[in-house]
Design a protein around this motif. Structure first.
Motif, PDB file in Angstrom:
ATOM      1  N   HIS A  31     -11.692  58.862  15.434  1.00  0.00           N
ATOM      2  CA  HIS A  31     -11.315  57.450  15.497  1.00  0.00           C
ATOM      3  C   HIS A  31     -10.388  57.168  16.674  1.00  0.00           C
ATOM      4  O   HIS A  31     -10.632  56.265  17.460  1.00  0.00           O
ATOM      5  CB  HIS A  31     -10.656  57.010  14.194  1.00  0.00           C
ATOM      6  CG  HIS A  31     -10.262  55.570  14.198  1.00  0.00           C
ATOM      7  ND1 HIS A  31      -9.016  55.138  14.585  1.00  0.00           N
ATOM      8  CD2 HIS A  31     -10.961  54.457  13.885  1.00  0.00           C
ATOM      9  CE1 HIS A  31      -8.958  53.832  14.506  1.00  0.00           C
ATOM     10  NE2 HIS A  31     -10.120  53.385  14.079  1.00  0.00           N
ATOM     11  N   CYS A  32      -9.306  57.909  16.796  1.00  0.00           N
ATOM     12  CA  CYS A  32      -8.339  57.698  17.882  1.00  0.00           C
ATOM     13  C   CYS A  32      -8.664  58.596  19.067  1.00  0.00           C
ATOM     14  O   CYS A  32      -9.168  59.708  18.890  1.00  0.00           O
ATOM     15  CB  CYS A  32      -6.926  58.046  17.415  1.00  0.00           C
ATOM     16  SG  CYS A  32      -6.299  57.054  16.052  1.00  0.00           S
ATOM     17  N   GLN A  33      -8.334  58.119  20.241  1.00  0.00           N
ATOM     18  CA  GLN A  33      -8.381  58.985  21.411  1.00  0.00           C
ATOM     19  C   GLN A  33      -7.223  59.971  21.264  1.00  0.00           C
ATOM     20  O   GLN A  33      -6.124  59.579  20.854  1.00  0.00           O
ATOM     21  CB  GLN A  33      -8.205  58.171  22.693  1.00  0.00           C
ATOM     22  CG  GLN A  33      -9.363  57.275  23.017  1.00  0.00           C
ATOM     23  CD  GLN A  33     -10.617  58.092  23.312  1.00  0.00           C
ATOM     24  OE1 GLN A  33     -10.576  59.107  23.988  1.00  0.00           O
ATOM     25  NE2 GLN A  33     -11.737  57.632  22.778  1.00  0.00           N
ATOM     26  N   PRO A  34      -7.427  61.239  21.559  1.00  0.00           N
ATOM     27  CA  PRO A  34      -6.341  62.214  21.411  1.00  0.00           C
ATOM     28  C   PRO A  34      -5.043  61.797  22.116  1.00  0.00           C
ATOM     29  O   PRO A  34      -3.951  62.056  21.612  1.00  0.00           O
ATOM     30  CB  PRO A  34      -6.927  63.485  22.013  1.00  0.00           C
ATOM     31  CG  PRO A  34      -8.396  63.359  21.753  1.00  0.00           C
ATOM     32  CD  PRO A  34      -8.677  61.883  21.931  1.00  0.00           C
ATOM     33  N   ALA A  37      -3.420  59.293  19.577  1.00  0.00           N
ATOM     34  CA  ALA A  37      -3.427  59.599  18.148  1.00  0.00           C
ATOM     35  C   ALA A  37      -2.009  59.821  17.617  1.00  0.00           C
ATOM     36  O   ALA A  37      -1.319  60.738  18.050  1.00  0.00           O
ATOM     37  CB  ALA A  37      -4.278  60.823  17.877  1.00  0.00           C
ATOM     38  N   PRO A  38      -1.572  58.986  16.687  1.00  0.00           N
ATOM     39  CA  PRO A  38      -0.216  59.129  16.163  1.00  0.00           C
ATOM     40  C   PRO A  38       0.001  60.442  15.403  1.00  0.00           C
ATOM     41  O   PRO A  38       1.102  60.974  15.406  1.00  0.00           O
ATOM     42  CB  PRO A  38      -0.034  57.923  15.246  1.00  0.00           C
ATOM     43  CG  PRO A  38      -1.369  57.333  15.044  1.00  0.00           C
ATOM     44  CD  PRO A  38      -2.255  57.824  16.129  1.00  0.00           C
ATOM     45  N   CYS A  39      -1.045  60.969  14.785  1.00  0.00           N
ATOM     46  CA  CYS A  39      -0.895  62.230  14.048  1.00  0.00           C
ATOM     47  C   CYS A  39      -0.528  63.384  14.980  1.00  0.00           C
ATOM     48  O   CYS A  39       0.274  64.258  14.629  1.00  0.00           O
ATOM     49  CB  CYS A  39      -2.150  62.568  13.256  1.00  0.00           C
ATOM     50  SG  CYS A  39      -3.655  62.700  14.251  1.00  0.00           S
ATOM     51  N   LEU A  40      -1.108  63.366  16.179  1.00  0.00           N
ATOM     52  CA  LEU A  40      -0.806  64.427  17.147  1.00  0.00           C
ATOM     53  C   LEU A  40       0.647  64.374  17.596  1.00  0.00           C
ATOM     54  O   LEU A  40       1.286  65.406  17.773  1.00  0.00           O
ATOM     55  CB  LEU A  40      -1.718  64.313  18.371  1.00  0.00           C
ATOM     56  CG  LEU A  40      -3.150  64.790  18.195  1.00  0.00           C
ATOM     57  CD1 LEU A  40      -3.982  64.393  19.403  1.00  0.00           C
ATOM     58  CD2 LEU A  40      -3.201  66.279  17.993  1.00  0.00           C
ATOM     59  N   SER A  41       1.159  63.178  17.777  1.00  0.00           N
ATOM     60  CA  SER A  41       2.524  63.071  18.291  1.00  0.00           C
ATOM     61  C   SER A  41       3.587  63.245  17.210  1.00  0.00           C
ATOM     62  O   SER A  41       4.696  63.663  17.502  1.00  0.00           O
ATOM     63  CB  SER A  41       2.716  61.737  19.015  1.00  0.00           C
ATOM     64  OG  SER A  41       2.494  60.670  18.140  1.00  0.00           O
ATOM     65  N   GLY A  53     -13.343  66.818  21.446  1.00  0.00           N
ATOM     66  CA  GLY A  53     -13.096  65.387  21.384  1.00  0.00           C
ATOM     67  C   GLY A  53     -12.670  64.885  20.026  1.00  0.00           C
ATOM     68  O   GLY A  53     -12.266  63.741  19.873  1.00  0.00           O
ATOM     69  N   ALA A  54     -12.766  65.733  19.012  1.00  0.00           N
ATOM     70  CA  ALA A  54     -12.358  65.352  17.660  1.00  0.00           C
ATOM     71  C   ALA A  54     -10.982  65.938  17.361  1.00  0.00           C
ATOM     72  O   ALA A  54     -10.613  66.995  17.870  1.00  0.00           O
ATOM     73  CB  ALA A  54     -13.359  65.863  16.630  1.00  0.00           C
ATOM     74  N   ILE A  55     -10.242  65.242  16.537  1.00  0.00           N
ATOM     75  CA  ILE A  55      -8.936  65.722  16.105  1.00  0.00           C
ATOM     76  C   ILE A  55      -9.150  66.511  14.822  1.00  0.00           C
ATOM     77  O   ILE A  55      -9.746  66.015  13.863  1.00  0.00           O
ATOM     78  CB  ILE A  55      -7.967  64.548  15.897  1.00  0.00           C
ATOM     79  CG1 ILE A  55      -7.764  63.827  17.232  1.00  0.00           C
ATOM     80  CG2 ILE A  55      -6.642  65.037  15.322  1.00  0.00           C
ATOM     81  CD1 ILE A  55      -7.050  62.514  17.129  1.00  0.00           C
ATOM     82  N   PRO A  73      -3.772  55.329  11.382  1.00  0.00           N
ATOM     83  CA  PRO A  73      -4.144  53.915  11.357  1.00  0.00           C
ATOM     84  C   PRO A  73      -5.342  53.586  10.471  1.00  0.00           C
ATOM     85  O   PRO A  73      -5.532  52.423  10.119  1.00  0.00           O
ATOM     86  CB  PRO A  73      -4.447  53.594  12.819  1.00  0.00           C
ATOM     87  CG  PRO A  73      -4.811  54.892  13.438  1.00  0.00           C
ATOM     88  CD  PRO A  73      -4.015  55.931  12.701  1.00  0.00           C
ATOM     89  N   ILE A  74      -6.144  54.584  10.108  1.00  0.00           N
ATOM     90  CA  ILE A  74      -7.305  54.298   9.260  1.00  0.00           C
ATOM     91  C   ILE A  74      -7.209  54.977   7.895  1.00  0.00           C
ATOM     92  O   ILE A  74      -8.116  54.886   7.086  1.00  0.00           O
ATOM     93  CB  ILE A  74      -8.628  54.686   9.958  1.00  0.00           C
ATOM     94  CG1 ILE A  74      -8.690  56.174  10.273  1.00  0.00           C
ATOM     95  CG2 ILE A  74      -8.855  53.832  11.183  1.00  0.00           C
ATOM     96  CD1 ILE A  74     -10.054  56.649  10.730  1.00  0.00           C
TER      97      ILE A  74
END
Length: 80
Positions: A31-34, A37-41, A53-55, A73-74
């Motif tokens: 869903h998010c671009q890496p 992506a808030p989860c990554l940060s 390309g997938a998280i 966000p989703i």
């Protein structure tokens, strides 16, 4: 074509992006671009990784703090 009413939460088609109800967190999200992506940060354990390309979530690194669930966000991230 994917129809949400037919979803059995099997996670095999990749269309619904649902996570199964299991003890080990599983995630394959596009869903998010890496870079955005808030989860990554937010993850202090660096448990999120980008794979093709997938998280994805590395369950061995995850300490189940649930910070990622709050910022997704989703709402796809469900840590049990």
């Amino acid at each position: 074509m994917f129809k949400s009413g037919n979803c059995t939460e099997c996670t095999t088609c990749g269309s619904c992006q649902q996570t199964p109800n299991v003890d080990t967190p599983i995630l394959f999200c596009m869903h998010c671009q890496p870079s955005d992506a808030p989860c990554l940060s937010i993850c202090k354990q660096d448990a999120f990784e980008v794979l093709g390309g997938a998280i994805t979530l590395n369950s061995e690194k995850c300490n189940k703090c649930l910070d990622c669930e709050e910022v997704c966000p989703i709402g796809i991230i469900k840590i049990y």
